[in-house]
Scaffold this motif. Structure first.
Motif, short mmCIF file in Angstrom:
data_model
loop_
_atom_site.label_atom_id
_atom_site.label_comp_id
_atom_site.label_asym_id
_atom_site.label_seq_id
_atom_site.Cartn_x
_atom_site.Cartn_y
_atom_site.Cartn_z
N ASN A 1 0.96 -1.13 0.25
CA ASN A 1 -0.18 0.40 0.14
C ASN A 1 1.27 1.05 0.39
O ASN A 1 0.33 2.54 -0.51
CB ASN A 1 -1.34 -0.12 1.17
CG ASN A 1 -0.22 -0.03 2.43
OD1 ASN A 1 0.75 -1.10 2.76
ND2 ASN A 1 -0.90 0.77 3.61
N ASN A 2 2.56 1.31 0.38
CA ASN A 2 2.75 2.35 0.34
C ASN A 2 3.50 2.15 -0.52
O ASN A 2 5.32 3.67 -1.49
CB ASN A 2 3.41 2.14 1.25
CG ASN A 2 3.25 2.45 2.76
OD1 ASN A 2 2.26 3.18 3.35
ND2 ASN A 2 3.19 1.64 3.60
N CYS A 3 3.53 1.64 -2.07
CA CYS A 3 4.59 1.24 -3.39
C CYS A 3 3.77 2.09 -4.09
O CYS A 3 2.34 2.74 -4.51
CB CYS A 3 4.65 0.25 -3.77
SG CYS A 3 5.73 -0.60 -2.76
N HIS A 4 4.45 3.18 -5.38
CA HIS A 4 4.29 3.38 -6.15
C HIS A 4 4.30 2.63 -7.42
O HIS A 4 3.05 2.84 -8.11
CB HIS A 4 5.14 4.85 -6.66
CG HIS A 4 5.12 5.76 -5.70
ND1 HIS A 4 6.49 5.66 -4.77
CD2 HIS A 4 4.62 6.36 -4.71
CE1 HIS A 4 6.50 6.64 -3.37
NE2 HIS A 4 5.73 7.62 -3.47
N VAL A 5 4.53 1.61 -7.56
CA VAL A 5 4.69 0.57 -8.71
C VAL A 5 5.41 -0.76 -8.11
O VAL A 5 6.54 -0.81 -7.47
CB VAL A 5 6.33 1.00 -9.82
CG1 VAL A 5 6.40 0.60 -11.00
CG2 VAL A 5 6.58 2.73 -10.12
N VAL A 6 4.74 -1.30 -9.15
CA VAL A 6 4.96 -2.51 -8.49
C VAL A 6 5.43 -4.06 -9.99
O VAL A 6 4.48 -3.46 -10.83
CB VAL A 6 3.86 -3.82 -8.17
CG1 VAL A 6 3.64 -5.18 -7.94
CG2 VAL A 6 3.23 -3.22 -6.41
N VAL A 7 6.78 -3.61 -10.32
CA VAL A 7 6.55 -5.15 -11.26
C VAL A 7 6.64 -6.46 -10.71
O VAL A 7 7.37 -6.43 -10.32
CB VAL A 7 7.87 -4.57 -11.17
CG1 VAL A 7 8.57 -5.26 -12.70
CG2 VAL A 7 8.90 -3.33 -11.77
N ALA A 8 5.95 -7.22 -11.43
CA ALA A 8 5.59 -8.85 -11.57
C ALA A 8 6.75 -8.41 -12.41
O ALA A 8 6.76 -8.95 -13.83
CB ALA A 8 3.97 -9.22 -11.87
N PRO B 1 -0.57 2.55 -8.06
CA PRO B 1 -0.85 3.62 -9.51
C PRO B 1 -0.05 3.25 -10.64
O PRO B 1 -0.82 3.73 -11.73
CB PRO B 1 0.33 4.95 -9.27
CG PRO B 1 -0.03 4.58 -6.93
CD PRO B 1 0.53 3.20 -6.70
N ARG B 2 0.90 2.16 -11.12
CA ARG B 2 1.64 2.16 -12.07
C ARG B 2 2.20 0.44 -11.69
O ARG B 2 2.96 -0.47 -10.95
CB ARG B 2 2.88 2.77 -11.68
CG ARG B 2 3.61 1.95 -13.81
CD ARG B 2 2.33 2.95 -14.50
NE ARG B 2 3.18 3.45 -15.57
CZ ARG B 2 2.52 3.50 -17.02
NH1 ARG B 2 1.13 3.82 -16.60
NH2 ARG B 2 3.42 4.17 -18.16
N VAL B 3 1.77 -0.43 -12.17
CA VAL B 3 1.95 -1.96 -12.55
C VAL B 3 2.36 -2.16 -13.64
O VAL B 3 1.57 -2.01 -15.09
CB VAL B 3 0.67 -3.22 -12.21
CG1 VAL B 3 0.90 -4.63 -12.38
CG2 VAL B 3 -0.42 -2.50 -10.47
#
Length: 219
Positions: free
Chosen positions: A63-70, A92-94
């Protein structure tokens, strides 16, 4: 910017190292103890956990991340991580890695993916970009906005050569975002002249790609 990367293999670690060099905070998550190679990216945070489980993502503070990279090597994992990041945590950005081209159709906003990166497609696009002058080449798709990153190298007889960037009637829903010229990356201004050999990078709605290609390529 805080970035969580699910999948700490060679791809995930390389992304992490690059982001850290650019001043971002990075958390690497992997369920395989063999992937936890802290010495390889010592400035990153590390978490041994299953990124497909809510409890793990709570621990990661998604919940504190601006971007997640899978970025794992398993498309099923990348889709689940993307969906959880977007729907449960509102990231916001995945960005998701596509390992198998046959699965590309799944990587869209329905699964929470904002940007899908397919290595085979990217490599083929770069091959096209390397040999094509005057042809519009699609480099990347931004799924949520139905927009693409496209490139075109201006031929000597391109009609816009010699014109100022601000005087060209670019199609609606397209934006010139960069000019690559003689090894330099230029952020275009309205007064910048366009030269033969320039590589122009646009973000454009896919519906106007043909119009953009016609504008830049007709002689």
């Amino acid at each position: 910017m805080r970035v969580a990367i699910a999948g700490a293999g060679a791809v995930g670690r390389s992304i992490a190292a690059e982001l850290l060099e650019n001043g971002h905070q990075v958390l690497l998550i992997d369920v395989d103890p063999r992937a936890i190679k802290i010495d390889s990216v010592p400035r990153a945070e590390w978490l041994l956990a299953d990124a497909c489980e809510i409890a793990s993502l709570d621990e990661a503070g998604l919940n504190n991340c601006h971007v997640v990279v899978a970025s794992s090597g398993d498309d099923k994992v990348n889709l689940v991580v993307s969906l959880l990041a977007k729907t449960e945590y509102g990231v916001p950005r995945v960005v998701a890695r596509i390992n198998h081209p046959n699965n590309e159709w799944l990587f869209n906003e329905s699964w929470g993916v904002d940007v899908a990166v397919s290595t085979p497609r990217l490599l083929s696009a770069l091959v096209e970009e390397a040999v094509s002058v005057g042809d519009l080449v699609r480099l990347m798709t931004f799924r949520q906005g139905q927009a693409n990153l496209v490139e075109l190298t201006l031929a000597e007889d391109a009609p816009v050569v010699g014109q100022r960037a601000g005087s060209v009637p670019w199609p609606v829903d397209s934006a010139l975002v960069a000019i690559l010229r003689e090894g330099r990356v230029l952020v275009p201004t309205a007064d910048d002249p366009l030269e033969a050999g320039d590589e122009l990078l646009f973000v454009a709605n896919q519906e106007v790609e043909q119009e953009l290609a016609s504008l830049l390529s007709q002689s």
